[in-house]
Design a protein around this motif. Structure first.
Motif, PDB file in Angstrom:
ATOM      1  N   ARG A 128     -15.595   1.603  -4.993  1.00 24.29           N
ATOM      2  CA  ARG A 128     -14.831   1.015  -5.878  1.00 24.29           C
ATOM      3  C   ARG A 128     -13.103   0.934  -5.045  1.00 24.29           C
ATOM      4  O   ARG A 128     -13.220   1.637  -3.485  1.00 24.29           O
ATOM      5  N   LEU A 129     -12.390   0.283  -5.141  1.00 19.56           N
ATOM      6  CA  LEU A 129     -11.169  -0.142  -4.136  1.00 19.56           C
ATOM      7  C   LEU A 129      -9.665   0.687  -5.862  1.00 19.56           C
ATOM      8  O   LEU A 129     -10.712   0.343  -6.263  1.00 19.56           O
ATOM      9  N   LYS A 130      -8.825   2.049  -4.913  1.00 23.67           N
ATOM     10  CA  LYS A 130      -8.336   2.102  -5.216  1.00 23.67           C
ATOM     11  C   LYS A 130      -7.247   1.758  -5.198  1.00 23.67           C
ATOM     12  O   LYS A 130      -6.541   1.715  -3.647  1.00 23.67           O
ATOM     13  N   LEU A 131      -6.071   1.405  -5.911  1.00 23.13           N
ATOM     14  CA  LEU A 131      -4.762   1.375  -6.107  1.00 23.13           C
ATOM     15  C   LEU A 131      -4.189   3.074  -5.871  1.00 23.13           C
ATOM     16  O   LEU A 131      -4.111   3.518  -7.218  1.00 23.13           O
ATOM     17  N   VAL A 132      -3.018   3.099  -4.647  1.00 23.69           N
ATOM     18  CA  VAL A 132      -2.833   4.790  -4.423  1.00 23.69           C
ATOM     19  C   VAL A 132      -1.753   4.645  -5.328  1.00 23.69           C
ATOM     20  O   VAL A 132      -0.560   3.424  -4.980  1.00 23.69           O
ATOM     21  N   ASN A 133      -1.085   5.532  -5.896  1.00 19.82           N
ATOM     22  CA  ASN A 133      -0.138   5.881  -6.931  1.00 19.82           C
ATOM     23  C   ASN A 133       1.244   6.206  -5.731  1.00 19.82           C
ATOM     24  O   ASN A 133       1.726   7.061  -5.953  1.00 19.82           O
ATOM     25  N   ARG A 134       1.154   5.271  -4.551  1.00 19.01           N
ATOM     26  CA  ARG A 134       2.452   5.528  -3.637  1.00 19.01           C
ATOM     27  C   ARG A 134       3.081   4.133  -3.350  1.00 19.01           C
ATOM     28  O   ARG A 134       2.318   3.075  -3.429  1.00 19.01           O
ATOM     29  N   VAL A 135       4.448   4.533  -2.792  1.00 22.07           N
ATOM     30  CA  VAL A 135       5.074   3.357  -2.830  1.00 22.07           C
ATOM     31  C   VAL A 135       5.383   2.918  -0.919  1.00 22.07           C
ATOM     32  O   VAL A 135       5.739   3.930  -0.529  1.00 22.07           O
ATOM     33  N   PHE A 195      -3.641  -7.204  -1.720  1.00 27.06           N
ATOM     34  CA  PHE A 195      -2.836  -8.238  -0.229  1.00 27.06           C
ATOM     35  C   PHE A 195      -1.832  -6.983   0.903  1.00 27.06           C
ATOM     36  O   PHE A 195      -2.123  -5.663   0.179  1.00 27.06           O
ATOM     37  N   GLY A 196      -2.087  -7.852   1.680  1.00 26.97           N
ATOM     38  CA  GLY A 196      -1.073  -7.581   3.009  1.00 26.97           C
ATOM     39  C   GLY A 196      -0.205  -6.827   3.070  1.00 26.97           C
ATOM     40  O   GLY A 196      -0.318  -5.531   3.397  1.00 26.97           O
ATOM     41  N   ASP A 197       0.157  -6.930   2.343  1.00 25.70           N
ATOM     42  CA  ASP A 197       1.592  -6.296   1.541  1.00 25.70           C
ATOM     43  C   ASP A 197       1.888  -4.659   1.369  1.00 25.70           C
ATOM     44  O   ASP A 197       2.680  -3.576   1.372  1.00 25.70           O
ATOM     45  N   GLN A 198       0.094  -4.340   0.988  1.00 29.39           N
ATOM     46  CA  GLN A 198       0.128  -3.219   0.515  1.00 29.39           C
ATOM     47  C   GLN A 198      -0.394  -2.520   1.269  1.00 29.39           C
ATOM     48  O   GLN A 198      -0.950  -1.039   0.648  1.00 29.39           O
ATOM     49  N   VAL A 199      -0.778  -2.748   2.347  1.00 30.07           N
ATOM     50  CA  VAL A 199      -1.038  -1.751   3.550  1.00 30.07           C
ATOM     51  C   VAL A 199      -3.075  -1.412   2.936  1.00 30.07           C
ATOM     52  O   VAL A 199      -3.516   0.049   2.947  1.00 30.07           O
ATOM     53  N   GLY A 249      -8.773   1.141  -0.265  1.00 27.91           N
ATOM     54  CA  GLY A 249      -7.496   1.243  -1.219  1.00 27.91           C
ATOM     55  C   GLY A 249      -6.627   0.350  -0.504  1.00 27.91           C
ATOM     56  O   GLY A 249      -6.441   0.306   0.272  1.00 27.91           O
ATOM     57  N   GLY A 250      -5.357   0.784  -1.190  1.00 24.76           N
ATOM     58  CA  GLY A 250      -4.222  -0.208  -0.631  1.00 24.76           C
ATOM     59  C   GLY A 250      -2.765   0.829  -2.461  1.00 24.76           C
ATOM     60  O   GLY A 250      -3.030   1.324  -1.903  1.00 24.76           O
ATOM     61  N   PHE A 251      -1.434   0.005  -1.782  1.00 20.57           N
ATOM     62  CA  PHE A 251      -0.282   1.492  -2.280  1.00 20.57           C
ATOM     63  C   PHE A 251       0.592  -0.107  -3.121  1.00 20.57           C
ATOM     64  O   PHE A 251       0.055  -1.454  -2.900  1.00 20.57           O
ATOM     65  N   ILE A 252       1.379   0.591  -3.873  1.00 26.66           N
ATOM     66  CA  ILE A 252       2.083   0.150  -3.993  1.00 26.66           C
ATOM     67  C   ILE A 252       3.592  -0.771  -3.610  1.00 26.66           C
ATOM     68  O   ILE A 252       4.143  -0.254  -2.805  1.00 26.66           O
ATOM     69  N   SER A 253       3.687  -2.401  -3.365  1.00 29.68           N
ATOM     70  CA  SER A 253       4.284  -2.999  -2.597  1.00 29.68           C
ATOM     71  C   SER A 253       5.599  -3.242  -3.633  1.00 29.68           C
ATOM     72  O   SER A 253       5.547  -3.413  -4.835  1.00 29.68           O
ATOM     73  N   VAL A 254       6.746  -2.188  -2.718  1.00 27.64           N
ATOM     74  CA  VAL A 254       8.202  -2.915  -3.273  1.00 27.64           C
ATOM     75  C   VAL A 254       8.764  -3.727  -2.759  1.00 27.64           C
ATOM     76  O   VAL A 254       9.237  -3.611  -0.704  1.00 27.64           O
ATOM     77  N   MET A 255       9.359  -5.014  -3.106  1.00 26.05           N
ATOM     78  CA  MET A 255       9.270  -5.921  -2.005  1.00 26.05           C
ATOM     79  C   MET A 255      10.516  -5.800  -1.838  1.00 26.05           C
ATOM     80  O   MET A 255      12.055  -5.264  -3.558  1.00 26.05           O
ATOM     81  N   GLN A 292      -6.982   9.716   3.356  1.00 23.46           N
ATOM     82  CA  GLN A 292      -7.980  11.031   3.854  1.00 23.46           C
ATOM     83  C   GLN A 292      -8.159  11.366   1.783  1.00 23.46           C
ATOM     84  O   GLN A 292      -9.703  11.417   2.769  1.00 23.46           O
ATOM     85  N   LYS A 293      -6.694  11.840   1.783  1.00 17.48           N
ATOM     86  CA  LYS A 293      -7.827  12.044   0.190  1.00 17.48           C
ATOM     87  C   LYS A 293      -8.499  11.548  -0.759  1.00 17.48           C
ATOM     88  O   LYS A 293      -9.587  11.551  -1.000  1.00 17.48           O
ATOM     89  N   THR A 294      -8.194  10.540  -0.268  1.00 12.00           N
ATOM     90  CA  THR A 294      -8.208   9.134  -0.901  1.00 12.00           C
ATOM     91  C   THR A 294      -9.541   8.556  -1.106  1.00 12.00           C
ATOM     92  O   THR A 294     -10.165   8.723  -1.846  1.00 12.00           O
ATOM     93  N   LEU A 295     -10.129   8.618   0.386  1.00  9.96           N
ATOM     94  CA  LEU A 295     -11.283   8.597   1.044  1.00  9.96           C
ATOM     95  C   LEU A 295     -12.401   9.128   0.391  1.00  9.96           C
ATOM     96  O   LEU A 295     -13.677   9.245   0.890  1.00  9.96           O
ATOM     97  N   SER A 296     -11.811  10.752   0.444  1.00  8.58           N
ATOM     98  CA  SER A 296     -13.094  11.846   0.431  1.00  8.58           C
ATOM     99  C   SER A 296     -13.695  11.786  -0.618  1.00  8.58           C
ATOM    100  O   SER A 296     -15.209  12.473  -1.004  1.00  8.58           O
ATOM    101  N   ASP A 297     -13.550  10.950  -1.908  1.00 17.39           N
ATOM    102  CA  ASP A 297     -14.165  10.571  -2.907  1.00 17.39           C
ATOM    103  C   ASP A 297     -15.018   9.477  -2.132  1.00 17.39           C
ATOM    104  O   ASP A 297     -15.039   8.721  -2.019  1.00 17.39           O
TER     105      ASP A 297
END
Length: 243
Positions: free
Chosen positions: A192-199, A153-157, A109-115, A98-103
């Protein structure tokens, strides 16, 4: 505050779905709704989803793109979040989205994926996935990269506004692979698309099955061939389903 609908495409995901749904049950704030779109599972996927008091939608067409589109059609939230059944998310993901899309300039966007798996964390693969978000669009679509394209990609939600999703006609149901990358191209033409700095944490089951060397070769080959315009249907021949 815009409502977030979480959509999970599933096919024979009994081994991991229960854990994913249990984690979604403690989100704070909670999602507006969680929809599991089943593509004809032969295991306990549907029973697990129903036991978690999750809405289950049966898709007459198997295929992740078609299932996610059906989920998006059914969802009532203003924001769509597409989650793989084997991926775990932080408990504040709704607030982060919600905060990301307030812009207003950011459409998704999506997240940082840790496999990771039960035995190890795939730090090398995770780092490559992170870097790929930036270098792939820079190499293959530089004009869109500078307008805000990030290849997710899908694993990045992946998440996006519902209105923007349908302006681009959603996922291309004809694509058996790379459907998320195709969606990113559509979204980037609208903002714009944003890669959120969360895992988020994704299962390493495909890498564990293939082995690291083979998996690296397959991922790189598919990515580069797609970037040069090779058909997704042809690329799917090299990307077997792993459960």
């Amino acid at each position: 505050m815009n409502r977030v609908s979480i959509i999970i495409p599933a096919l024979n995901e009994a081994t991991c779905l229960e854990r994913t749904l249990r984690q979604l049950s403690i989100l704070n704030p909670p999602a507006w709704e969680v929809l599991v779109v089943d593509g004809g599972s032969q295991d306990d996927t549907v029973a697990i989803a129903l036991s978690a008091i999750t809405r289950v939608i049966s898709s007459s067409i198997a295929g992740r793109s078609a299932q996610m589109n059906l989920g998006a059609e059914t969802a009532t939230g203003e924001i769509l979040c597409f989650l793989h059944a084997d991926t775990l998310v932080p408990d504040d993901i709704v607030a982060v989205i919600q905060k990301t899309l307030s812009d207003a300039e950011i459409v998704g966007g999506g997240f940082i994926s840790v496999m990771a798996g039960s035995q190890q964390t795939r730090w090398g693969f995770s780092l490559h996935n992170y870097l790929k978000t930036y270098y792939a669009p820079l190499l293959f679509r530089p004009h869109l990269f500078f307008k805000g394209l990030r290849l997710l990609f899908g694993d990045q939600v992946i998440f996006c506004r519902r209105t923007v999703f349908w302006e681009g006609a959603g996922f291309d149901a004809a694509l058996p692979i790379m459907e998320e990358a195709d969606l990113c191209l559509k979204l980037a033409r609208r903002g714009r698309l944003k890669l959120v700095n969360r895992v988020v944490e994704s299962s390493d089951r495909r890498v564990a099955h293939w082995g690291e060397l083979k998996a690296t070769a397959i991922y790189l080959a598919i990515g580069f061939l797609w970037g040069f315009g090779v058909s997704a249907r042809y690329l799917k021949l090299f990307y077997e389903d792993i459960r």
